[in-house]
Design a protein around this motif. Structure first.
Motif, PDB file in Angstrom:
ATOM      1  N   ASP A  33    -105.487  13.454 -76.645  1.00 47.00           N
ATOM      2  CA  ASP A  33    -105.126  12.302 -75.821  1.00 47.00           C
ATOM      3  C   ASP A  33    -106.337  11.713 -75.095  1.00 47.00           C
ATOM      4  OD1 ASP A  33    -105.295  14.620 -74.258  1.00 47.00           O
ATOM      5  OD2 ASP A  33    -103.792  13.924 -72.828  1.00 47.00           O
ATOM      6  N   PHE A  34    -107.430  12.476 -75.011  1.00 45.31           N
ATOM      7  CA  PHE A  34    -108.656  11.992 -74.379  1.00 45.31           C
ATOM      8  C   PHE A  34    -109.202  10.762 -75.116  1.00 45.31           C
ATOM      9  CE2 PHE A  34    -113.264  12.473 -73.254  1.00 45.31           C
ATOM     10  CZ  PHE A  34    -113.127  12.365 -71.879  1.00 45.31           C
ATOM     11  N   ILE A  35    -108.890  10.634 -76.396  1.00 44.70           N
ATOM     12  CA  ILE A  35    -109.322   9.461 -77.181  1.00 44.70           C
ATOM     13  C   ILE A  35    -108.830   8.175 -76.516  1.00 44.70           C
ATOM     14  CG2 ILE A  35    -108.808   8.221 -79.359  1.00 44.70           C
ATOM     15  CD1 ILE A  35    -111.099  10.162 -79.627  1.00 44.70           C
ATOM     16  N   GLU A  36    -107.649   8.219 -75.934  1.00 42.01           N
ATOM     17  CA  GLU A  36    -107.075   7.035 -75.276  1.00 42.01           C
ATOM     18  C   GLU A  36    -107.375   6.984 -73.785  1.00 42.01           C
ATOM     19  OE1 GLU A  36    -105.834   4.691 -77.102  1.00 42.01           O
ATOM     20  OE2 GLU A  36    -105.930   5.911 -78.908  1.00 42.01           O
TER      21      GLU A  36
ATOM     22  N   LEU B 152    -115.170  13.716 -76.991  1.00 38.63           N
ATOM     23  CA  LEU B 152    -114.306  13.845 -78.155  1.00 38.63           C
ATOM     24  C   LEU B 152    -114.610  12.653 -79.057  1.00 38.63           C
ATOM     25  CD1 LEU B 152    -111.819  15.509 -79.310  1.00 38.63           C
ATOM     26  CD2 LEU B 152    -110.423  13.685 -78.371  1.00 38.63           C
ATOM     27  N   GLU B 153    -114.796  12.932 -80.348  1.00 36.48           N
ATOM     28  CA  GLU B 153    -115.039  11.862 -81.305  1.00 36.48           C
ATOM     29  C   GLU B 153    -113.941  11.889 -82.357  1.00 36.48           C
ATOM     30  OE1 GLU B 153    -119.097  11.550 -82.781  1.00 36.48           O
ATOM     31  OE2 GLU B 153    -119.724  12.844 -81.128  1.00 36.48           O
ATOM     32  N   GLU B 154    -113.524  10.696 -82.765  1.00 36.44           N
ATOM     33  CA  GLU B 154    -112.482  10.587 -83.782  1.00 36.44           C
ATOM     34  C   GLU B 154    -112.898   9.566 -84.831  1.00 36.44           C
ATOM     35  OE1 GLU B 154    -107.759   9.963 -83.581  1.00 36.44           O
ATOM     36  OE2 GLU B 154    -108.930   8.171 -83.073  1.00 36.44           O
ATOM     37  N   TRP B 155    -112.726   9.930 -86.095  1.00 35.80           N
ATOM     38  CA  TRP B 155    -112.932   9.042 -87.234  1.00 35.80           C
ATOM     39  C   TRP B 155    -111.565   8.768 -87.824  1.00 35.80           C
ATOM     40  CZ3 TRP B 155    -117.943   7.729 -89.136  1.00 35.80           C
ATOM     41  CH2 TRP B 155    -119.006   8.359 -88.463  1.00 35.80           C
ATOM     42  N   ARG B 156    -111.128   7.520 -87.796  1.00 39.13           N
ATOM     43  CA  ARG B 156    -109.842   7.086 -88.382  1.00 39.13           C
ATOM     44  C   ARG B 156    -110.123   6.354 -89.678  1.00 39.13           C
ATOM     45  NH1 ARG B 156    -104.514   8.315 -86.778  1.00 39.13           N
ATOM     46  NH2 ARG B 156    -104.605   8.772 -84.571  1.00 39.13           N
ATOM     47  N   LEU B 157    -109.385   6.690 -90.699  1.00 36.78           N
ATOM     48  CA  LEU B 157    -109.564   6.094 -92.020  1.00 36.78           C
ATOM     49  C   LEU B 157    -108.281   5.404 -92.431  1.00 36.78           C
ATOM     50  CD1 LEU B 157    -111.240   9.232 -93.622  1.00 36.78           C
ATOM     51  CD2 LEU B 157    -112.361   7.334 -92.432  1.00 36.78           C
ATOM     52  N   THR B 158    -108.377   4.123 -92.759  1.00 35.67           N
ATOM     53  CA  THR B 158    -107.214   3.337 -93.149  1.00 35.67           C
ATOM     54  C   THR B 158    -107.512   2.641 -94.469  1.00 35.67           C
ATOM     55  OG1 THR B 158    -106.809   2.913 -90.802  1.00 35.67           O
ATOM     56  CG2 THR B 158    -105.609   1.551 -92.379  1.00 35.67           C
ATOM     57  N   PRO B 159    -106.619   2.792 -95.465  1.00 37.98           N
ATOM     58  CA  PRO B 159    -106.855   2.072 -96.718  1.00 37.98           C
ATOM     59  C   PRO B 159    -106.925   0.572 -96.457  1.00 37.98           C
ATOM     60  CG  PRO B 159    -105.030   3.618 -96.944  1.00 37.98           C
ATOM     61  CD  PRO B 159    -105.384   3.558 -95.483  1.00 37.98           C
ATOM     62  N   ARG B 160    -107.890  -0.084 -97.086  1.00 41.71           N
ATOM     63  CA  ARG B 160    -108.051  -1.529 -96.950  1.00 41.71           C
ATOM     64  C   ARG B 160    -108.494  -2.046 -98.307  1.00 41.71           C
ATOM     65  NH1 ARG B 160    -109.560  -4.099 -92.026  1.00 41.71           N
ATOM     66  NH2 ARG B 160    -107.844  -2.872 -91.250  1.00 41.71           N
ATOM     67  N   GLY B 161    -107.596  -2.719 -99.013  1.00 47.30           N
ATOM     68  CA  GLY B 161    -107.901  -3.169-100.370  1.00 47.30           C
ATOM     69  C   GLY B 161    -108.169  -1.958-101.242  1.00 47.30           C
ATOM     70  N   THR B 162    -109.309  -1.951-101.923  1.00 45.63           N
ATOM     71  CA  THR B 162    -109.673  -0.795-102.743  1.00 45.63           C
ATOM     72  C   THR B 162    -110.582   0.159-101.984  1.00 45.63           C
ATOM     73  OG1 THR B 162    -111.555  -1.988-103.661  1.00 45.63           O
ATOM     74  CG2 THR B 162    -109.482  -2.104-104.899  1.00 45.63           C
ATOM     75  N   GLY B 163    -110.867  -0.142-100.726  1.00 45.16           N
ATOM     76  CA  GLY B 163    -111.767   0.684 -99.932  1.00 45.16           C
ATOM     77  C   GLY B 163    -111.103   1.262 -98.703  1.00 45.16           C
TER      78      GLY B 163
ATOM     79  N   HIS C 176    -111.126   1.181 -94.231  1.00 43.35           N
ATOM     80  CA  HIS C 176    -111.547   0.731 -92.905  1.00 43.35           C
ATOM     81  C   HIS C 176    -111.841   2.010 -92.117  1.00 43.35           C
ATOM     82  CE1 HIS C 176    -111.684  -1.763 -89.310  1.00 43.35           C
ATOM     83  NE2 HIS C 176    -110.983  -0.816 -88.715  1.00 43.35           N
ATOM     84  N   VAL C 177    -113.071   2.140 -91.633  1.00 47.13           N
ATOM     85  CA  VAL C 177    -113.508   3.324 -90.888  1.00 47.13           C
ATOM     86  C   VAL C 177    -113.651   2.934 -89.419  1.00 47.13           C
ATOM     87  CG1 VAL C 177    -115.315   5.072 -90.621  1.00 47.13           C
ATOM     88  CG2 VAL C 177    -114.790   4.147 -92.899  1.00 47.13           C
ATOM     89  N   ARG C 178    -112.942   3.664 -88.545  1.00 45.52           N
ATOM     90  CA  ARG C 178    -113.052   3.421 -87.101  1.00 45.52           C
ATOM     91  C   ARG C 178    -113.502   4.705 -86.425  1.00 45.52           C
ATOM     92  NH1 ARG C 178    -107.764   2.420 -84.042  1.00 45.52           N
ATOM     93  NH2 ARG C 178    -107.912   4.655 -83.735  1.00 45.52           N
ATOM     94  N   TRP C 179    -114.603   4.613 -85.689  1.00 46.23           N
ATOM     95  CA  TRP C 179    -115.149   5.769 -84.973  1.00 46.23           C
ATOM     96  C   TRP C 179    -114.976   5.513 -83.486  1.00 46.23           C
ATOM     97  CZ3 TRP C 179    -120.713   6.159 -83.127  1.00 46.23           C
ATOM     98  CH2 TRP C 179    -121.003   7.437 -82.628  1.00 46.23           C
ATOM     99  N   THR C 180    -114.305   6.432 -82.809  1.00 41.67           N
ATOM    100  CA  THR C 180    -114.134   6.350 -81.356  1.00 41.67           C
ATOM    101  C   THR C 180    -114.931   7.471 -80.716  1.00 41.67           C
ATOM    102  OG1 THR C 180    -111.926   5.406 -81.611  1.00 41.67           O
ATOM    103  CG2 THR C 180    -112.485   6.322 -79.447  1.00 41.67           C
ATOM    104  N   PHE C 181    -115.753   7.098 -79.775  1.00 45.32           N
ATOM    105  CA  PHE C 181    -116.612   8.003 -79.020  1.00 45.32           C
ATOM    106  C   PHE C 181    -116.054   7.998 -77.600  1.00 45.32           C
ATOM    107  CE2 PHE C 181    -120.447   9.033 -76.646  1.00 45.32           C
ATOM    108  CZ  PHE C 181    -121.148   9.912 -77.469  1.00 45.32           C
ATOM    109  N   ALA C 182    -115.354   9.060 -77.229  1.00 43.09           N
ATOM    110  CA  ALA C 182    -114.693   9.135 -75.919  1.00 43.09           C
ATOM    111  C   ALA C 182    -115.428  10.155 -75.056  1.00 43.09           C
ATOM    112  CB  ALA C 182    -113.235   9.545 -76.099  1.00 43.09           C
ATOM    113  N   ALA C 183    -115.910   9.731 -73.895  1.00 45.90           N
ATOM    114  CA  ALA C 183    -116.757  10.606 -73.089  1.00 45.90           C
ATOM    115  C   ALA C 183    -116.472  10.480 -71.599  1.00 45.90           C
ATOM    116  CB  ALA C 183    -118.223  10.282 -73.359  1.00 45.90           C
ATOM    117  N   ASP C 184    -116.946  11.485 -70.869  1.00 51.73           N
ATOM    118  CA  ASP C 184    -116.892  11.456 -69.414  1.00 51.73           C
ATOM    119  C   ASP C 184    -118.142  12.120 -68.874  1.00 51.73           C
ATOM    120  OD1 ASP C 184    -116.027  10.976 -66.844  1.00 51.73           O
ATOM    121  OD2 ASP C 184    -114.575  12.620 -66.817  1.00 51.73           O
TER     122      ASP C 184
END
Length: 162
Positions: free
Chosen positions: A11-14, A102-113, A115-123
């Motif tokens: 939950d720290f990601i949010e 905490l770091e999170e890499w989210r991967l979502t299909p987009r077309g034939t490739g 979408h990569v989303r990297w969240t860097f959550a820190a304190d």
């Protein structure tokens, strides 16, 4: 000297005081990107320029990572959802000011490739949080460069039939 950080949950990601989110599109499939992130940990230095060493620890439940400049992390894998998400928490580091990461890499299909989303959550203390927001452009550049290099690597692998 390495010191222990505050343990945080997913939950720290949010909820983190500082959240830096970066995104890019790659031509590789989510499964291939996930494999490079989560299963081929030792390959990170080949595509993420800032990483000089990455290796799994604790039977794959953790990682040891070293960055250019001598920063070290001992991490716990928090989420490993094949083709979708890879997240890890830093447990110990020698990075000054950092209290939680905490770091999170989210991967979502987009077309034939993918979408990569990297969240860097820190304190950390106020001065650290401010410095981290100033570092946003550099982190974004490092992310985009790494994802491009990863995509090139995965495309070459696919072309070679591996």
């Amino acid at each position: 000297m390495a010191r222990r950080l505050r343990p945080v949950g997913l939950d720290f990601i949010e909820d983190a005081p500082v959240r830096l989110v970066f995104a890019a599109q790659v031509s590789a499939a989510p499964e291939d990107v996930y494999r490079a992130l989560a299963e081929e940990v030792e390959g990170w230095p080949r595509w993420f320029k800032a990483v000089t060493l990455a290796r799994p620890t604790h039977g794959g439940a953790g990682r040891e990572v070293k960055l250019m400049g001598g920063v070290r992390f001992e991490e716990t894998i928090m989420a490993a959802d094949p083709g979708q998400r890879y997240a890890y928490r830093v447990d110990t580091t020698n990075a000054p000011g950092l209290q939680a990461l905490l770091e999170e890499w989210r991967l979502t299909p987009r077309g034939t490739g993918t979408h990569v989303r990297w969240t860097f959550a820190a304190d950390g203390p106020a001065a650290f949080r401010f410095a981290l927001t100033l570092a946003r452009p550099g982190l974004g550049h490092s992310f985009r460069q790494a994802v491009r290099a990863l995509d090139t690597r995965l495309t070459a692998r696919r072309a070679a039939g591996q």
